[in-house]
Design a protein around this motif. Structure first.
Motif, PDB file in Angstrom:
ATOM      1  N   ILE A   1       4.659   2.124   1.327  1.00  0.00           N
ATOM      2  CA  ILE A   1       5.100   3.495   1.609  1.00  0.00           C
ATOM      3  C   ILE A   1       4.123   4.199   2.551  1.00  0.00           C
ATOM      4  O   ILE A   1       2.904   4.137   2.358  1.00  0.00           O
ATOM      5  N   VAL A   2       4.664   4.838   3.578  1.00  0.00           N
ATOM      6  CA  VAL A   2       3.874   5.756   4.415  1.00  0.00           C
ATOM      7  C   VAL A   2       4.547   7.116   4.312  1.00  0.00           C
ATOM      8  O   VAL A   2       5.718   7.274   4.676  1.00  0.00           O
TER       9      VAL A   2
ATOM     10  N   ALA B   1       8.416   8.136   4.918  1.00  0.00           N
ATOM     11  CA  ALA B   1       8.923   9.403   4.382  1.00  0.00           C
ATOM     12  C   ALA B   1       8.227  10.572   5.074  1.00  0.00           C
ATOM     13  O   ALA B   1       7.005  10.714   4.992  1.00  0.00           O
ATOM     14  N   ASP B   2       9.019  11.401   5.774  1.00  0.00           N
ATOM     15  CA  ASP B   2       8.458  12.535   6.509  1.00  0.00           C
ATOM     16  C   ASP B   2       8.605  13.795   5.651  1.00  0.00           C
ATOM     17  O   ASP B   2       9.690  14.374   5.578  1.00  0.00           O
TER      18      ASP B   2
ATOM     19  N   GLU C   1       0.839  -1.212   0.000  1.00  0.00           N
ATOM     20  CA  GLU C   1       0.000   0.000   0.000  1.00  0.00           C
ATOM     21  C   GLU C   1       0.870   1.258   0.000  1.00  0.00           C
ATOM     22  O   GLU C   1       2.022   1.226   0.448  1.00  0.00           O
ATOM     23  N   PHE C   2       0.293   2.353  -0.461  1.00  0.00           N
ATOM     24  CA  PHE C   2       0.949   3.667  -0.434  1.00  0.00           C
ATOM     25  C   PHE C   2       0.003   4.600   0.335  1.00  0.00           C
ATOM     26  O   PHE C   2      -1.065   4.952  -0.144  1.00  0.00           O
ATOM     27  N   ILE C   3       0.406   4.945   1.552  1.00  0.00           N
ATOM     28  CA  ILE C   3      -0.448   5.737   2.446  1.00  0.00           C
ATOM     29  C   ILE C   3       0.107   7.149   2.587  1.00  0.00           C
ATOM     30  O   ILE C   3       1.317   7.325   2.753  1.00  0.00           O
ATOM     31  N   ALA C   4      -0.766   8.133   2.516  1.00  0.00           N
ATOM     32  CA  ALA C   4      -0.359   9.496   2.867  1.00  0.00           C
ATOM     33  C   ALA C   4      -0.935   9.833   4.238  1.00  0.00           C
ATOM     34  O   ALA C   4      -2.059   9.436   4.563  1.00  0.00           O
TER      35      ALA C   4
ATOM     36  N   ILE D   1      -4.606   9.034   5.444  1.00  0.00           N
ATOM     37  CA  ILE D   1      -4.969   9.026   6.860  1.00  0.00           C
ATOM     38  C   ILE D   1      -4.862  10.463   7.354  1.00  0.00           C
ATOM     39  O   ILE D   1      -3.815  11.098   7.203  1.00  0.00           O
ATOM     40  N   GLU D   2      -5.961  10.972   7.909  1.00  0.00           N
ATOM     41  CA  GLU D   2      -5.935  12.338   8.435  1.00  0.00           C
ATOM     42  C   GLU D   2      -5.805  12.314   9.937  1.00  0.00           C
ATOM     43  O   GLU D   2      -6.488  11.528  10.621  1.00  0.00           O
ATOM     44  N   MET D   3      -4.938  13.175  10.447  1.00  0.00           N
ATOM     45  CA  MET D   3      -4.716  13.239  11.900  1.00  0.00           C
ATOM     46  C   MET D   3      -5.096  14.605  12.448  1.00  0.00           C
ATOM     47  O   MET D   3      -5.012  15.606  11.756  1.00  0.00           O
ATOM     48  N   LYS D   4      -5.507  14.604  13.707  1.00  0.00           N
ATOM     49  CA  LYS D   4      -5.774  15.858  14.406  1.00  0.00           C
ATOM     50  C   LYS D   4      -5.561  15.625  15.900  1.00  0.00           C
ATOM     51  O   LYS D   4      -6.015  14.596  16.428  1.00  0.00           O
TER      52      LYS D   4
END
Ligand code: ATP
Ligand code: MG
Length: 246
Positions: free
Chosen positions: A202-203, A172-173, A40-43, A219-222
């Motif tokens: 990949i993340v 990858a940051d 998978e390729f995750i953003a 993936i959205e973070m808060k």
């Protein structure tokens, strides 16, 4: 603990991180449960300070979580020692740091060669290394030291260093954070190719929605949590099964 049949490259279970600076506790991550399948390729997106780099550091075994579990290829790394986590990182993970972390005394070439030596699985011959440097537009900079390179050039050296050993997982940051649009496109295309052709998982953290559209899932973070966690966990094994296996 090994789970050879894991279909997930990465799983987290109620992952949390509270930093301590002196007497002050900073809860940076809470209750993060999600899974990333092999290939998978995750953003990962979210406002500054929401815990994205903290999450990636934990996935890469750079530090130990204060709560919860992380499985890499079915192995729980959350309770391993620093050296055990380092061994897993070196064998499976290529890490692109938000602040590059190049060694200042080595040239660009030296930084890349050191990574190749440390990981030591040398899949790529000299031609392969040259091809990556050409793709990233770095061939005329290989004898420069980090202080002599622009931010974007340092970033591309850091990317070359992370992918040189063809790791199964790339973390990858903000890999395009310091790049102009042409170099961003080159880097994103390269990550897409690694994902498509070599099946590397990949993340990628990004602030850029164009870059995120490269990924198969966002993936959205808060405030230290992921939004819509049920969607991201539905892709993994059931909560109970995950809890029982670790
Ligand atoms: N080593 C540390 N010690 C104490 N607090 C920390 C440490 N590292 C990060 N934090 C805090 O944890 C929270 C999350 O930081 P993190 O670096 O994970 O955010 P981020 O989402 O990557 O932000 P950015 O988009 O600006 O890179 C912030 O409040 C930050 O101040
Ligand atoms: Mg960050």
């Amino acid at each position: 603990m090994e789970n050879a049949s894991s279909s997930n490259a990465i799983e987290t279970f109620e992952l949390g991180m509270t930093y301590k600076s002196g007497k002050v506790e900073v809860p940076a991550l809470q209750n993060v449960t999600f899974a990333v399948k092999h290939g998978e390729f995750i953003a990962v997106m979210g406002p500054s300070g929401c815990g994205k780099s903290t999450l990636l550091h934990l996935l890469g075994g750079l530090m130990q979580p204060t709560h919860g579990k992380i499985l890499i290829d079915g192995t729980d790394i959350s309770k391993l020692s620093d050296s055990e986590r380092t061994a897993i990182r070196r064998s499976k993970i290529g890490y692109i740091f938000q602040r590059f972390n190049l060694l200042p005394t080595l040239t660009a070439k030296g930084n890349i060669e050191l990574a190749k030596k440390i990981h030591g699985n040398g899949h790529l011959n000299e031609n392969g290394v040259g091809r990556i440097l050409r793709m990233l537009g770095l061939t005329d900079k290989i004898h420069f030291r980090p202080a002599e390179l622009s931010g974007g050039e340092q970033q591309r050296i850091a990317i070359a260093r992370a992918i040189i050993n063809q790791p199964a997982i790339i973390l990858a940051d903000e890999p395009t954070g310091s790049l102009d649009s042409r170099n961003s496109q080159t880097v994103l295309q390269m990550l897409r190719d690694l994902n498509d052709k070599l099946g590397q998982t990949i993340v990628m953290i990004t602030h850029d929605s164009d870059a995120a559209s490269t990924a198969s899932r966002v993936i959205e973070m808060k405030d230290g949590q992921i939004l819509n966690p049920a969607i991201h966990f539905a892709l993994s094994r059931s909560l109970k099964e995950a809890a029982n296996s670790i």
